[in-house]
Enzyme design. Structure first.
Site, PDB file in Angstrom:
ATOM      1  N   GLY A  93       0.797  -1.230   0.000  1.00 52.75           N
ATOM      2  CA  GLY A  93       0.000   0.000   0.000  1.00 52.75           C
ATOM      3  C   GLY A  93       0.828   1.278   0.000  1.00 52.75           C
ATOM      4  O   GLY A  93       0.317   2.343   0.346  1.00 52.75           O
ATOM      5  N   HIS A  98       9.193   7.289  -1.102  1.00 56.35           N
ATOM      6  CA  HIS A  98      10.289   7.822  -0.280  1.00 56.35           C
ATOM      7  C   HIS A  98       9.986   7.283   1.109  1.00 56.35           C
ATOM      8  O   HIS A  98       8.923   7.615   1.675  1.00 56.35           O
ATOM      9  CB  HIS A  98      10.294   9.363  -0.327  1.00 56.35           C
ATOM     10  CG  HIS A  98      11.398  10.019   0.450  1.00 56.35           C
ATOM     11  ND1 HIS A  98      12.178  11.038  -0.058  1.00 56.35           N
ATOM     12  CD2 HIS A  98      11.844   9.811   1.717  1.00 56.35           C
ATOM     13  CE1 HIS A  98      13.056  11.431   0.849  1.00 56.35           C
ATOM     14  NE2 HIS A  98      12.863  10.702   1.955  1.00 56.35           N
ATOM     15  N   HIS A 100       9.006   6.253   4.604  1.00 58.94           N
ATOM     16  CA  HIS A 100       8.399   7.061   5.672  1.00 58.94           C
ATOM     17  C   HIS A 100       7.707   6.152   6.668  1.00 58.94           C
ATOM     18  O   HIS A 100       7.245   5.064   6.321  1.00 58.94           O
ATOM     19  CB  HIS A 100       7.409   8.082   5.095  1.00 58.94           C
ATOM     20  CG  HIS A 100       6.363   7.484   4.211  1.00 58.94           C
ATOM     21  ND1 HIS A 100       6.609   7.141   2.894  1.00 58.94           N
ATOM     22  CD2 HIS A 100       5.077   7.135   4.451  1.00 58.94           C
ATOM     23  CE1 HIS A 100       5.521   6.630   2.362  1.00 58.94           C
ATOM     24  NE2 HIS A 100       4.570   6.597   3.294  1.00 58.94           N
ATOM     25  N   HIS A 102       4.677   5.998   9.444  1.00 61.15           N
ATOM     26  CA  HIS A 102       3.450   6.628   9.926  1.00 61.15           C
ATOM     27  C   HIS A 102       3.403   6.487  11.447  1.00 61.15           C
ATOM     28  O   HIS A 102       3.491   5.368  11.968  1.00 61.15           O
ATOM     29  CB  HIS A 102       2.211   5.925   9.364  1.00 61.15           C
ATOM     30  CG  HIS A 102       2.058   6.007   7.871  1.00 61.15           C
ATOM     31  ND1 HIS A 102       1.171   6.865   7.260  1.00 61.15           N
ATOM     32  CD2 HIS A 102       2.670   5.335   6.864  1.00 61.15           C
ATOM     33  CE1 HIS A 102       1.238   6.712   5.937  1.00 61.15           C
ATOM     34  NE2 HIS A 102       2.139   5.792   5.684  1.00 61.15           N
TER      35      HIS A 102
HETATM   36  P1  5GP Z   1       1.901   5.626   1.954  1.00 58.72           P
HETATM   37  O1  5GP Z   1       0.576   5.188   1.422  1.00 58.72           O
HETATM   38  O2  5GP Z   1       2.916   5.849   0.850  1.00 58.72           O
HETATM   39  O3  5GP Z   1       2.434   4.781   3.062  1.00 58.72           O
HETATM   40  O4  5GP Z   1       1.647   7.022   2.646  1.00 58.72           O
HETATM   41  C1  5GP Z   1       1.790   8.252   2.011  1.00 58.72           C
HETATM   42  C2  5GP Z   1       1.150   9.284   2.914  1.00 58.72           C
HETATM   43  O5  5GP Z   1       1.590  10.559   2.510  1.00 58.72           O
HETATM   44  C3  5GP Z   1      -0.382   9.283   2.854  1.00 58.72           C
HETATM   45  O6  5GP Z   1      -0.908   9.021   4.159  1.00 58.72           O
HETATM   46  C4  5GP Z   1      -0.718  10.669   2.326  1.00 58.72           C
HETATM   47  O7  5GP Z   1      -1.865  11.216   2.942  1.00 58.72           O
HETATM   48  C5  5GP Z   1       0.534  11.467   2.655  1.00 58.72           C
HETATM   49  N1  5GP Z   1       0.811  12.550   1.728  1.00 58.72           N
HETATM   50  C6  5GP Z   1       0.835  12.462   0.370  1.00 58.72           C
HETATM   51  N2  5GP Z   1       1.160  13.668  -0.160  1.00 58.72           N
HETATM   52  C7  5GP Z   1       1.356  14.509   0.880  1.00 58.72           C
HETATM   53  C8  5GP Z   1       1.728  15.900   0.966  1.00 58.72           C
HETATM   54  O8  5GP Z   1       1.941  16.592  -0.026  1.00 58.72           O
HETATM   55  N3  5GP Z   1       1.821  16.429   2.229  1.00 58.72           N
HETATM   56  C9  5GP Z   1       1.610  15.687   3.348  1.00 58.72           C
HETATM   57  N4  5GP Z   1       1.739  16.310   4.523  1.00 58.72           N
HETATM   58  N5  5GP Z   1       1.251  14.378   3.298  1.00 58.72           N
HETATM   59  C10 5GP Z   1       1.147  13.796   2.093  1.00 58.72           C
HETATM   60 ZN    ZN Z   2      12.432  11.638  -2.036  1.00 62.00          ZN
END
Ligand code: 5GP
Ligand code: ZN
Length: 114
Positions: A93, A98, A100, A102
């Site tokens: 998911g 990059h 990260h 949560h």
């Molecule tokens: P992933 O699904 O990749 O684990 O989580 C990506 C997270 O980045 C999502 O929860 C999404 O809401 C957050 N996100 C995506 N774009 C941005 C942005 O431009 N600013 C911030 N603050 N969060 C972002």
């Molecule tokens: Zn990056």
């Protein structure tokens, strides 16, 4: 190659609500929070996902967990508890490529993993 969205946030080319920053790590509020506290903790060095992690990254990833604990304390949730999630790859998911972490807190989180 163009920077990814989190690299742009790191460079302050895109605004974000930063809650912690040092020379190696940035933490900012998720734009679409899934809990009262939803913070993304990000290494400044671009590592695209956990699957791309190497032994070189062990130190920074260890440091990220120490800082997550510090951020949880700063947010007043260290005692009550929190959850850390890393999505990896398509099936995991992951939407932003990059690495990260949560940090979710501020309510009793559900028990479902999937
Ligand atoms: P992933 O699904 O990749 O684990 O989580 C990506 C997270 O980045 C999502 O929860 C999404 O809401 C957050 N996100 C995506 N774009 C941005 C942005 O431009 N600013 C911030 N603050 N969060 C972002
Ligand atoms: Zn990056």
């Amino acid at each position: 190659m163009e920077d990814c969205i989190f690299c742009k946030i790191i460079k302050k080319e895109i605004p974000s609500d930063i809650v912690y920053e040092d020379e190696e790590i940035i933490a900012f509020k998720d734009i679409h929070p899934l809990a009262p506290i939803h913070i993304l903790v990000v290494p400044k060095r671009h590592i695209s996902s956990l699957a791309e992690m190497t032994e070189e990254d062990e130190k920074i990833i260890g440091k990220i967990y120490t800082k997550i604990n510090k951020i949880a304390d700063m947010q007043g949730v260290k005692e009550k508890g929190y959850r850390v999630i890393v999505n990896c790859g398509k099936d995991g998911g992951q939407e932003v490529m990059h690495l990260h972490f949560h940090l979710l807190a501020g309510t009793k989180l559900g028990q479902k993993i999937v």
